[in-house]
Design a protein around this motif. Sequence first.
Motif, PDB file in Angstrom:
ATOM      1  N   PHE A  31      52.081 -34.191 -41.145  1.00 18.40           N
ATOM      2  CA  PHE A  31      52.111 -34.428 -42.544  1.00 18.40           C
ATOM      3  C   PHE A  31      50.847 -35.178 -42.793  1.00 18.40           C
ATOM      4  N   VAL A  32      50.722 -36.509 -42.123  1.00 21.69           N
ATOM      5  CA  VAL A  32      49.790 -37.411 -42.339  1.00 21.69           C
ATOM      6  C   VAL A  32      48.205 -36.545 -41.910  1.00 21.69           C
ATOM      7  N   ARG A  33      48.327 -35.702 -40.908  1.00 26.54           N
ATOM      8  CA  ARG A  33      47.003 -34.926 -40.459  1.00 26.54           C
ATOM      9  C   ARG A  33      46.873 -34.093 -41.721  1.00 26.54           C
ATOM     10  N   VAL A  34      47.754 -33.387 -42.287  1.00 24.51           N
ATOM     11  CA  VAL A  34      47.330 -32.175 -43.264  1.00 24.51           C
ATOM     12  C   VAL A  34      46.877 -33.154 -44.595  1.00 24.51           C
ATOM     13  N   ILE A  35      47.332 -34.313 -44.807  1.00 27.75           N
ATOM     14  CA  ILE A  35      47.058 -34.972 -46.259  1.00 27.75           C
ATOM     15  C   ILE A  35      45.364 -35.570 -46.003  1.00 27.75           C
ATOM     16  N   VAL A  36      45.360 -35.932 -44.763  1.00 24.65           N
ATOM     17  CA  VAL A  36      43.786 -36.529 -44.595  1.00 24.65           C
ATOM     18  C   VAL A  36      42.788 -35.177 -44.665  1.00 24.65           C
ATOM     19  N   ILE A  37      43.245 -34.141 -43.907  1.00 26.01           N
ATOM     20  CA  ILE A  37      42.480 -32.907 -44.051  1.00 26.01           C
ATOM     21  C   ILE A  37      42.318 -32.386 -45.647  1.00 26.01           C
ATOM     22  N   ASN A  38      43.385 -32.769 -46.319  1.00 25.66           N
ATOM     23  CA  ASN A  38      43.358 -32.112 -47.902  1.00 25.66           C
ATOM     24  C   ASN A  38      42.323 -33.165 -48.491  1.00 25.66           C
ATOM     25  N   ALA A  39      42.523 -34.363 -47.934  1.00 21.83           N
ATOM     26  CA  ALA A  39      41.560 -35.390 -48.675  1.00 21.83           C
ATOM     27  C   ALA A  39      40.134 -35.111 -48.316  1.00 21.83           C
ATOM     28  N   ILE A 162      28.448 -33.556 -46.136  1.00 22.24           N
ATOM     29  CA  ILE A 162      29.127 -32.182 -46.134  1.00 22.24           C
ATOM     30  C   ILE A 162      29.429 -31.808 -44.596  1.00 22.24           C
ATOM     31  N   VAL A 163      28.269 -31.864 -43.883  1.00 22.28           N
ATOM     32  CA  VAL A 163      28.311 -31.585 -42.293  1.00 22.28           C
ATOM     33  C   VAL A 163      29.350 -32.690 -41.680  1.00 22.28           C
ATOM     34  N   VAL A 164      29.393 -33.957 -41.979  1.00 23.62           N
ATOM     35  CA  VAL A 164      30.233 -34.694 -41.321  1.00 23.62           C
ATOM     36  C   VAL A 164      31.598 -34.668 -41.828  1.00 23.62           C
ATOM     37  N   LEU A 165      32.202 -34.516 -43.222  1.00 19.73           N
ATOM     38  CA  LEU A 165      33.257 -34.282 -43.685  1.00 19.73           C
ATOM     39  C   LEU A 165      34.036 -33.030 -43.109  1.00 19.73           C
ATOM     40  N   GLY A 166      33.005 -31.906 -43.042  1.00 18.14           N
ATOM     41  CA  GLY A 166      33.594 -30.795 -42.728  1.00 18.14           C
ATOM     42  C   GLY A 166      34.021 -30.917 -41.326  1.00 18.14           C
ATOM     43  N   ALA A 167      33.120 -31.551 -40.312  1.00 23.70           N
ATOM     44  CA  ALA A 167      33.307 -31.563 -38.903  1.00 23.70           C
ATOM     45  C   ALA A 167      34.468 -32.352 -38.488  1.00 23.70           C
ATOM     46  N   VAL A 168      34.851 -33.556 -39.220  1.00 24.47           N
ATOM     47  CA  VAL A 168      36.081 -33.964 -39.315  1.00 24.47           C
ATOM     48  C   VAL A 168      37.431 -33.316 -39.505  1.00 24.47           C
ATOM     49  N   ALA A 169      37.188 -32.718 -40.836  1.00 24.08           N
ATOM     50  CA  ALA A 169      38.337 -31.840 -41.015  1.00 24.08           C
ATOM     51  C   ALA A 169      38.662 -30.770 -40.230  1.00 24.08           C
ATOM     52  N   ASN A 170      37.763 -29.957 -39.632  1.00 26.00           N
ATOM     53  CA  ASN A 170      37.806 -29.140 -38.623  1.00 26.00           C
ATOM     54  C   ASN A 170      38.537 -29.686 -37.231  1.00 26.00           C
ATOM     55  N   ALA A 171      38.041 -30.639 -36.901  1.00 32.48           N
ATOM     56  CA  ALA A 171      38.708 -31.413 -35.707  1.00 32.48           C
ATOM     57  C   ALA A 171      39.940 -31.982 -35.842  1.00 32.48           C
ATOM     58  N   LEU A 172      40.135 -32.214 -36.899  1.00 33.57           N
ATOM     59  CA  LEU A 172      41.581 -32.707 -37.194  1.00 33.57           C
ATOM     60  C   LEU A 172      42.718 -31.471 -37.157  1.00 33.57           C
ATOM     61  N   ALA A 173      42.070 -30.146 -37.674  1.00 35.58           N
ATOM     62  CA  ALA A 173      42.751 -29.014 -37.795  1.00 35.58           C
ATOM     63  C   ALA A 173      42.963 -28.533 -36.425  1.00 35.58           C
ATOM     64  N   VAL A 174      42.152 -28.604 -35.591  1.00 29.97           N
ATOM     65  CA  VAL A 174      42.456 -28.156 -34.111  1.00 29.97           C
ATOM     66  C   VAL A 174      43.820 -28.615 -33.476  1.00 29.97           C
TER      67      VAL A 174
END
Length: 203
Positions: A31-39, A162-174
């Motif tokens: 849940f925490v990971r998903v809300i951070v990715i959503n943010a 956008i590159v940094v935010l996208g990279a972090v979001a995808n890293a969390l989604a892994v």
Amino acid sequence: MPEALPAGGRHDGGLGVLVEGTAALSKDRVFVRVIVINALVYALLTAYLSAAPFILQGILGMATAAYTAVFAVVCAGALDGPVGADSRALLTAITVSLFIAHVVGLGTCIGNLPAIALGRTGRWAGTGSALLGFVQFVFGGLASPLVGLSGATSGVAFGIVIVVLGAVANALAVFGLRDRGERERVKAERAAARSRRLGRDQL
């Protein structure tokens, strides 16, 4: 329409309930990971909304009417500005295409991520919804001014953000949007469905 939540599952709310619910939900790592990715996705959206006028009009010199058309129906328009005439059309086509890809990618996330997160909240659905909204607006508010750090005539800050935010979001989604037990259950259900389908095909 009557209240769908049974009386036994209701509570009066208040700060104590919010703290209790937040503590309970914070133990759910998915849940925490998903809300951070959503943010982070929401921060990408606000970064785009903040930077698009400066990039399309200020840097590429797009006229107001053309910019409005691009923003509304995603199409190219007449240009007259600081970018050289020879490279202006190609640069604009590339930029608008990237904007389209950016927004389409966000569109696939904005509805699904909250649904996944809230599907895990159980009796703390209200608290989960509040946390979801609060965190995404914090991230969005922090990302918006960052795109302007390189000035009104440069898109460098926007690109970096956008590159940094996208990279972090995808890293969390892994790490996955389901816990291990859920993944195993989904795999078992798919295997069972496949077996039933093969069995029917052999009949």
